[in-house]
Design a protein around this motif. Structure first.
Motif, PDB file in Angstrom:
ATOM      1  N   ARG A 240       0.877  -1.178   0.000  1.00  0.00           N
ATOM      2  CA  ARG A 240       0.000   0.000   0.000  1.00  0.00           C
ATOM      3  C   ARG A 240       0.912   1.225   0.000  1.00  0.00           C
ATOM      4  O   ARG A 240       1.734   1.396   0.902  1.00  0.00           O
ATOM      5  N   ASN A 262      -1.318  -1.154  -4.436  1.00  0.00           N
ATOM      6  CA  ASN A 262      -2.377  -0.158  -4.404  1.00  0.00           C
ATOM      7  C   ASN A 262      -1.698   1.175  -4.071  1.00  0.00           C
ATOM      8  O   ASN A 262      -1.363   1.434  -2.927  1.00  0.00           O
ATOM      9  N   ASN A 278      -1.766  -0.359 -10.584  1.00  0.00           N
ATOM     10  CA  ASN A 278      -2.271  -1.079  -9.410  1.00  0.00           C
ATOM     11  C   ASN A 278      -2.834  -2.426  -9.839  1.00  0.00           C
ATOM     12  O   ASN A 278      -3.457  -2.542 -10.900  1.00  0.00           O
ATOM     13  N   PHE A 283      -4.043  -4.813   1.527  1.00  0.00           N
ATOM     14  CA  PHE A 283      -4.524  -4.559   2.896  1.00  0.00           C
ATOM     15  C   PHE A 283      -4.774  -3.061   3.123  1.00  0.00           C
ATOM     16  O   PHE A 283      -4.220  -2.205   2.441  1.00  0.00           O
ATOM     17  N   ASP A 284      -5.563  -2.773   4.153  1.00  0.00           N
ATOM     18  CA  ASP A 284      -5.808  -1.391   4.568  1.00  0.00           C
ATOM     19  C   ASP A 284      -5.036  -1.132   5.867  1.00  0.00           C
ATOM     20  O   ASP A 284      -5.357  -1.703   6.909  1.00  0.00           O
TER      21      ASP A 284
HETATM   22  C1  LIG Z   1      -6.670   1.009  -2.219  1.00  0.00           C
HETATM   23  O1  LIG Z   1      -6.807   0.889  -0.806  1.00  0.00           O
HETATM   24  C2  LIG Z   1      -7.814   1.733  -0.268  1.00  0.00           C
HETATM   25  C3  LIG Z   1      -7.738   1.589   1.248  1.00  0.00           C
HETATM   26  O2  LIG Z   1      -7.839   0.243   1.612  1.00  0.00           O
HETATM   27  C4  LIG Z   1      -9.163   1.378  -0.847  1.00  0.00           C
HETATM   28  O3  LIG Z   1     -10.130   2.257  -0.352  1.00  0.00           O
HETATM   29  C5  LIG Z   1      -9.097   1.478  -2.372  1.00  0.00           C
HETATM   30  O4  LIG Z   1     -10.306   1.028  -2.921  1.00  0.00           O
HETATM   31  C6  LIG Z   1      -7.956   0.637  -2.905  1.00  0.00           C
HETATM   32  N1  LIG Z   1      -7.823   0.874  -4.341  1.00  0.00           N
HETATM   33  C7  LIG Z   1      -7.620  -0.130  -5.187  1.00  0.00           C
HETATM   34  C8  LIG Z   1      -7.450   0.279  -6.617  1.00  0.00           C
HETATM   35  O5  LIG Z   1      -7.576  -1.296  -4.844  1.00  0.00           O
END
Ligand SMILES: *[C@@H]1O[C@H](CO)[C@@H](O)[C@H](O)[C@H]1NC(C)=O
Length: 315
Positions: A240, A262, A278, A283-284
């Motif tokens: 991330r 991401n 991407n 993960f977040d």
């Molecule tokens: C990237 O990570 C964020 C936070 O978890 C999420 O909101 C977003 O949708 C993700 N974007 C992609 C392209 O996966």
């Protein structure tokens, strides 16, 4: 009345000094019990390599302060750092010159506010003939590298190897170097690493190269004058990346087909080469810890002002 106010100011001074030397890590190093280094141990100030080696390698916890330059011999020596240590520059002039540190299976280590480097060999500027790192970590855990100036190493500035985990690398300057910051040397996918507000300046490759990392969170870094590639999601890494400022960087974002990425909010100024797209589920970081994201356009100013050793970090 006089006694009370004198006591009060004494306590204030004491608590500021103590807090500044005893800070604790954020990011992934804040998990798994946290990273406090030698906070429970005695404070010692060292001025020689022999004393640095003695306290860094001791079984007990120590806060080891360095306020001047210590020359390391023979050149390239990596001083063993055992568990539960803080090695910290007191003031802005603490320096380990001509050597570095090795965390071999160590846990709970803070390396902060220090200059480390100058192991490069004149006739081998790319570091092909020796393995002299500024900071090497093999299967270490809970490590915080913060506000250091890492430069001109013989091999890597930071080598995070063999499942070193719960690592946070923040507010460092990494400059004038070839193989800057390598992560991996493993087939396992377990490492969790936070890398934020670092200034990568006048460097070539591995900024960082992040191989087989379970959770790699990179944000608010400032990459400037990079000649090979910038942030690299390699092997089976899940990365991330948020609000990174890339300037005069070749191939700012690189990704292997097997890796996930991401990236959002980055700025690319005067960059060349490729920016990887991407892909995959990433993960977040908010599910693991709290953090404050700076606006990307503010990143160069913030990082230039704050990265590297500072006089007020540990008095
Ligand atoms: C990237 O990570 C964020 C936070 O978890 C999420 O909101 C977003 O949708 C993700 N974007 C992609 C392209 O996966």
């Amino acid at each position: 009345m006089r006694t009370v106010s004198a006591l009060f100011s004494l306590c204030t001074i004491f608590s500021i000094a103590t807090a500044a030397c005893n800070d604790r890590a954020d990011g992934f190093a804040s998990l798994n019990g946290g990273t406090t280094g030698g906070a429970t141990g005695k404070e010692v100030t060292v001025t020689t390599q022999a004393d640095l080696e003695k306290y860094a390698g001791a079984a007990e916890p120590y806060i080891i302060k360095i306020s001047s330059r210590i020359d390391i011999t023979p050149k390239g020596t990596e001083i063993d750092v055992a568990s539960d240590k803080t090695i910290i520059g007191a003031g802005a002039n603490g320096e380990v010159y001509g050597g570095g540190f090795f965390l071999d299976g160590s846990k709970n280590v803070i390396i902060r506010n220090l200059k480390i480097g100058n192991t490069v060999v004149a006739d081998d500027p790319d570091g092909k003939t020796q393995d002299w790192d500024a900071i090497q970590m093999d299967t270490a855990s809970n490590v915080w590298i913060d506000h250091c100036l890492l430069e001109k190493g013989g091999d890597g500035l930071i080598d995070s190897r063999e499942d070193t985990n719960f690592l946070t690398v923040s507010y460092n300057i990494l400059r004038d170097h070839n193989k800057v910051f390598g992560i991996g040397w493993t087939d396992n996918i377990v490492a969790q690493i936070t890398i934020h507000h670092n200034h990568f300046q006048n460097v070539n490759q591995r900024n960082p190269s992040t191989d087989n990392v379970l959770h790699a969170h990179l944000y608010n870094n400032y990459l400037q004058k990079v000649t090979s590639y910038g942030h690299y999601s390699r092997g089976h890494t899940s990365m991330r990346m948020e609000n990174v400022f890339f300037e005069q960087t070749k191939n700012p974002v690189t990704k292997d087909d097997t890796a996930s990425l991401n990236a959002s909010g980055n700025i690319y100024q005067d960059c060349t080469g490729d920016i990887a797209a991407n892909s995959g589920n990433v993960f977040d970081p908010h599910e693991f810890y709290d953090y404050q994201l700076d606006k990307t356009e503010d990143v160069p100013g913030i990082v230039v002002a704050q990265a590297g050793p500072k006089a007020d970090i540990c008095q």
